[in-house]
Design an enzyme around this catalytic site. Structure first.
Site, PDB file in Angstrom:
ATOM      1  N   GLU A  24      33.438  51.661  48.696  1.00 48.21           N
ATOM      2  CA  GLU A  24      34.056  52.976  48.601  1.00 48.21           C
ATOM      3  C   GLU A  24      33.126  54.072  49.111  1.00 48.21           C
ATOM      4  OE1 GLU A  24      35.610  54.709  44.702  1.00 48.21           O
ATOM      5  OE2 GLU A  24      37.401  53.828  45.597  1.00 48.21           O
TER       6      GLU A  24
ATOM      7  N   LYS B  73      46.770  56.983  46.573  1.00 42.85           N
ATOM      8  CA  LYS B  73      47.281  57.370  45.254  1.00 42.85           C
ATOM      9  C   LYS B  73      48.452  58.333  45.383  1.00 42.85           C
ATOM     10  CE  LYS B  73      42.829  57.013  42.811  1.00 42.85           C
ATOM     11  NZ  LYS B  73      41.832  57.762  42.025  1.00 42.85           N
TER      12      LYS B  73
ATOM     13  N   HIS C 133      30.013  25.655  45.175  1.00 44.05           N
ATOM     14  CA  HIS C 133      31.055  24.641  45.335  1.00 44.05           C
ATOM     15  C   HIS C 133      32.276  25.181  46.051  1.00 44.05           C
ATOM     16  CE1 HIS C 133      29.129  21.488  42.914  1.00 44.05           C
ATOM     17  NE2 HIS C 133      28.538  22.521  42.350  1.00 44.05           N
TER      18      HIS C 133
END
Lengths: 445, 445
Positions: free
Chosen positions: B287, B422, B308
């Site tokens: 950000e 937003k 893994h």
């Protein structure tokens, strides 16, 4: 079909220059025709049991009976396994949070503090173990088993272990010795379910590796397989590549990476119960295709949280990512989120809304913001986050990964570099044993 | 200093062609001299309170008193916040797993199923809320608060909310109206701690946003600040860039990305209690620097599990990543993982070993495997995963991020693209309200 794939917002015709051209996509789709034929022939010949096991039913009784036995005796089941031995089980467990059966806890940390933290909330007097390792020699899984079995024997009595523990591990090679895990299980009388030798861990979601945890979590194995079969049937049918969702996905993923130089592959589910699926996919893609410098890097994200932590980078940072968003049908569902009078008028846009409306609005806003910025977005919409849907999604991405491997010229099976890393860790441990005792207190890494 | 940074395995002189050259690193270090001067001047002028708050003590009483009040009344505290409002708190909470205080649960999913799943194990009759939103208008946080407050009032009685809830939110702009969250808190008599207006959410770890959850989790805020101060002191001192760990980190990160075209920045802690730190760093980096196509993509990983699931790709896939591994001092600690006799001889390499030996061996094996493949590895070694160490690491990476922004010509503060996203979600919600009622049942997205 329990999901719907939409790639319109990946096309150059729709989003502009960062999208894939019709020509590039068509070329990969054409190349997929022989790849699909090879895949179908392999399935018909029984050479791809990871996929065709979705059509079996004869092995389900052993899975559900083992699950029932553990559920009868355990309030908590500790699942010991790492990577492919754990990720599918985590996915199914996340679907079944409201299930009344035993709580499942996945153990894969060998940090001593993390181990004790994870044990902290669990009463071992009501706990059992499910130990999963294909090789029967995975260091982390053995270490966790060797540390936990004595504690469990203390808490429940050694003779109870046969009722409260189960093992999934591969049979010995013809003429070979039993693995440490298999030898241990035989000696202690623990039930063993064979890990299919021809199915790699990350492809084992439809085998007992995925379905025993699923069954413990209240997700019926037959529903998972039904969802998987629905997708496999479309692959095995007569349709051409463009009409088969995982084939279209493979063509898209490879074509857009090649044409636009995309190096990253973001998977972001919005339904919370599908959050672990992004991590399952991350291993599937990375370990299958991360060879010969071939693959893009898979990145797991989670909606809506990552709108607040990653979206700035995704919108305004380097244009090097393909986004796969998994949408749930949330609109009109969930609790009211209407602002109380005390909150004043500043949140009036929430008035009359439910929580699911916010999720739906966030899904649409992220999709549209990315597309408006010219970032390619594939949308996969699911009706419900249940076993059938997850089975279908897992089959979709197994087939997509195998076909992408074919297009990239990469063998999606095996993980040679990881095996080399495991050998290195074993050598380091063996060397520790050879050191003089005085070095043992050494605090270095 | 509670950590030690080692960049030797990032140098071309050590690992070959994918490493950074001495010349490229020196050039960035030279460019950092004026950047460091600017940073020091800003701190001296009080213009970087995100960092200099580490030297304050006058605000700690309000934090610890609020924590004590919530702890007195709550067995569980639900923390409502998303992104920067939650990630630091998650980091501190992971350190304090053995703490006897209230259990902390972080709520940031607005998926209705995920919300009910998360509530499932919590008795609201003993629960409280900590609501964190700088703007006081974050949709997810408001939605969660509006959904939970009535339930909590039902479970505990409306008059108890003042004792069991607290709010961290910014003060109104001069002459502006209270945000919905602030108005709600005032009307309901909930205690409000001001979110410092000049500290962005992702930089708020040393403010009440991070330290109130820390205090609830049993991590002393003064220890966190002491660790942060230890690092800030080295920055503010007279040393040249190469001798200041976060400056060296910033120079390395920028130089190697520029010189070698690395586009990804992997952070992998091995100590389980530091696992959330990789996610905190992911937001900080993404950000702050994900602007103007400037930054590499941060990737959070976790040892040993990701050996893994990801190591195959890291070793054998595209050479486009810088690795930062965080090592703990685990050798010789933890439970015995010696194989029982029943396991046969196949695990003899574990004989005499403790769990921490396996973690130490895994750390070394991953580092050496990556370096042997020519992949650049920075190692950060911590003595203990505690509040002081975490404070130091957070300060290190805040300074590293700010200095990297200076080198890249990117303003690390603000997140314009997220704010646009937003706004789009709010508009979508407002549009829903304007739709005819008949459309409400529509199952689409």
């Amino acid at each position: 079909m329990p999901y719907r794939q939409d790639i319109e917002l990946c096309r150059a015709e729709t989003i502009g220059g960062a999208g894939v051209s019709e020509a590039a996509l068509s070329a990969e789709l054409a190349a997929l025709a022989p790849a699909l034929d090879r895949l179908r022939a392999a399935c018909d010949a029984g050479a791809l049991p990871a996929l065709t096991i979705a059509g079996r039913t004869d092995d389900l009784a052993a899975i559900t009976e083992t699950a029932a036995r553990l559920a009868d005796h355990c309030a908590d089941v500790l699942v010991l396994g790492t990577g492919g031995s754990a990720l599918a089980g985590r996915c199914f467990t996340a679907l079944g949070r409201e299930h009344a059966g035993p709580r499942l806890h996945f153990f894969d940390s060998v940090d001593p503090d993390g181990f004790e933290d994870a044990l902290g909330g669990i009463d071992l007097a009501g706990a059992g173990l499910l130990i999963i390792s294909k090789s029967g020699a995975t260091a982390e899984t053995l270490a966790l088993a060797f540390a936990l079995l004595p504690r469990l024997a203390d808490a429940r009595g050694a003779q109870a272990l046969a009722e409260t523990c189960a093992v999934i591990t591969g049979p010995p090679e013809p003429g070979g010795a039993d693995s440490p895990l298999r030898a241990l299980a035989a000696e202690m009388g623990l039930a063993v379910l064979d890990h299919a030798p021809a199915i790699g861990g990350r492809f084992a979601a439809f085998a007992n590796v995925g379905l025993l945890p699923a069954s413990l979590a209240g997700i019926p194995p037959q529903e998972v397989r039904a969802g998987a079969r629905a997708v496999l049937d479309t692959v095995m049918g007569e349709a051409k590549a463009a009409d088969i969702a995982p084939a279209l996905g493979a063509a898209l993923t490879v074509a857009i990476a090649r044409e636009r130089g995309l190096t990253q592959n973001v998977m972001m589910p919005y339904p919370a119960r599908l959050a672990p699926f992004a991590h399952w996919h991350r291993q599937l893609w990375a370990e299958s295709l991360g060879k010969d410098a071939g693959a893009s890097t898979p990145i797991a994200a989670q909606g809506t949280a990552d709108q607040h932590s990653q979206l700035q980078l995704w919108l305004d940072g380097p244009a090097d990512k393909l986004f796969t968003l998994i949408f749930g049908r949330a609109r009109g569902t969930g609790p009211s989120i209407a602002p109380p009078a005390a909150a004043g008028g500043g949140a009036d846009w929430l008035r009359g809304r439910r929580m699911g409306d916010l999720m739906a609005a966030s899904q649409a806003a992220t999709r549209d913001a990315l597309a408006a910025q010219g970032r390619p977005v594939r949308v996969i919409e699911v009706a419900r986050a249940d076993g059938r849907t997850l089975g279908a999604l897992m089959m979709h991405f197994m087939v997509e990964t195998i076909l992408a491997g074919d297009l990239l010229g990469v063998d999606p099976f095996g993980q040679p570099a990881v095996e080399a890393g495991k050998a290195r860790a074993r050598e380091t441990l063996a060397a520790m044993a050879a050191e003089p005792a005085a070095a043992k207190g050494c605090p270095k890494g």
